[in-house]
Design an enzyme around this catalytic site. Structure first.
Site, mmCIF file in Angstrom:
data_model
loop_
_atom_site.group_PDB
_atom_site.id
_atom_site.type_symbol
_atom_site.label_atom_id
_atom_site.label_comp_id
_atom_site.label_asym_id
_atom_site.label_seq_id
_atom_site.Cartn_x
_atom_site.Cartn_y
_atom_site.Cartn_z
ATOM 1 N N PRO A 2 32.933 45.105 43.633
ATOM 2 C CA PRO A 2 34.214 44.392 43.810
ATOM 3 C C PRO A 2 35.401 45.264 43.419
ATOM 4 O O PRO A 2 35.410 45.874 42.358
ATOM 5 C CB PRO A 2 34.101 43.199 42.866
ATOM 6 C CG PRO A 2 32.724 43.213 42.326
ATOM 7 C CD PRO A 2 32.112 44.537 42.577
ATOM 8 N N GLU A 3 36.365 45.349 44.319
ATOM 9 C CA GLU A 3 37.596 46.088 44.054
ATOM 10 C C GLU A 3 38.738 45.067 44.008
ATOM 11 O O GLU A 3 38.496 43.875 43.926
ATOM 12 C CB GLU A 3 37.795 47.161 45.124
ATOM 13 C CG GLU A 3 36.569 48.093 45.206
ATOM 14 C CD GLU A 3 36.659 49.143 46.294
ATOM 15 O OE1 GLU A 3 37.771 49.555 46.630
ATOM 16 O OE2 GLU A 3 35.604 49.538 46.805
ATOM 17 N N ARG A 106 22.601 44.782 38.480
ATOM 18 C CA ARG A 106 22.520 46.171 37.989
ATOM 19 C C ARG A 106 23.127 46.367 36.607
ATOM 20 O O ARG A 106 23.035 47.433 36.027
ATOM 21 C CB ARG A 106 23.156 47.117 39.011
ATOM 22 C CG ARG A 106 22.318 47.144 40.287
ATOM 23 C CD ARG A 106 22.746 48.235 41.217
ATOM 24 N NE ARG A 106 22.646 49.561 40.604
ATOM 25 C CZ ARG A 106 23.148 50.667 41.153
ATOM 26 N NH1 ARG A 106 23.795 50.592 42.294
ATOM 27 N NH2 ARG A 106 23.023 51.825 40.552
#
Ligand code: ZN
Length: 266
Positions: A2-3, A106
């Site tokens: 996500p940016e 992750r």
């Protein structure tokens, strides 16, 4: 990962749900994968969430009592209400009976509580550049920052120092739009101004479409963003450049997969 457009889309969904709620319980994964990943989360208990803000890819929720709850989604993090599975890394119980759940496959994200404004334990946040869609991000300041680095332009963008919130997807997109090679180390004033405009354009367009979903990114309601179909460069290695038709190439910069047009990005 996500940016800015993805995090801002999530923030807009969370804001009405969390603002005014009090945290009544907290649980975090007892085995953090990075230092301070879940620092002081229990300190949120008993405190009211005053707002849901954002800087770059960080959501920053001021709490009463001079604290802030920091939420960072890392590579694969997401925030949902009342779900339970093997990837849940943190939970915050709220006074309306719901539980805000942080999932992360992750495990590179972060949920932490800090004293308001004290980001000494979160170096990326402490050195974050200006917000790209705000007036703080001005073309001259950006050009000056680029003139003072010898790093490849894409690596410098990913550092979050010249501008906040640009990650792998939107760095590739903005560099393609500005016709700048991602490994370029010398960006003069004119090209810096072009890149400044390109960064704003790709972020604003992606935000309009509530972000880009490839694998993991989902909004709080579980929906995907709609920007993936509109990408020029990212993930398009081997496909024709939308501008000149040359096959796009993939390389590694700062350890990250990078797609660019060998003909029109110099
Ligand atoms: Zn091209």
């Amino acid at each position: 990962m996500p940016e800015l457009p993805e995090v801002e889309s999530i923030r807009r969904q969370l804001e009405p749900e969390l603002t005014g709620r009090t945290v009544v319980s907290a649980w975090t994964d007892p085995l953090p994968s990075v230092p301070r990943q879940f620092a002081r989360v229990a300190d949120a208990v008993g405190h009211r969430i005053l707002a849901v803000g954002r800087r770059g890819k960080f959501m920053i929720c001021p709490l009463d009592g001079g604290l802030e709850l920091i939420l960072h989604l890392g590579m694969t993090g997401s925030l949902r209400f009342d779900v339970q599975d093997a990837y849940v890394r943190a939970r915050l119980g709220l006074d309306d009976g719901r539980t805000l759940v942080y999932r992360d496959v992750r495990r590179f994200g972060r949920v932490a509580v800090v004293d308001a404004g004290d980001y000494s334990g979160i170096p990326t946040l402490a050195t974050l550049g200006p917000e790209p869609l705000s007036e703080d991000f001005d073309p001259e300041g950006f050009a000056a920052a680029l003139a003072h680095t010898s790093a490849p332009i894409k690596a410098y963008l990913l550092s979050q120092r010249p501008v906040a919130g640009v990650g792998n997807i939107y760095a590739d997109e903005a560099l393609w739009l500005a016709r700048i090679h991602p490994a370029s180390r010398r960006i003069g004033r004119a090209r810096a101004r072009t890149l400044h405009g390109a960064i704003r354009a790709v972020l604003a367009a992606a935000l309009e479409r509530e972000g880009t979903t490839f694998r993991d990114y989902r909004m709080v309601n579980g929906e995907s963003g709609r920007n993936a179909a509109f990408l020029f460069a990212y993930g398009r290695a081997g496909a024709p450049c939308p501008r000149c038709g040359t096959a796009m190439r993939r390389t590694l910069i700062a350890g990250r997969g990078t797609t660019y047009c060998p003909r029109c990005q110099r």
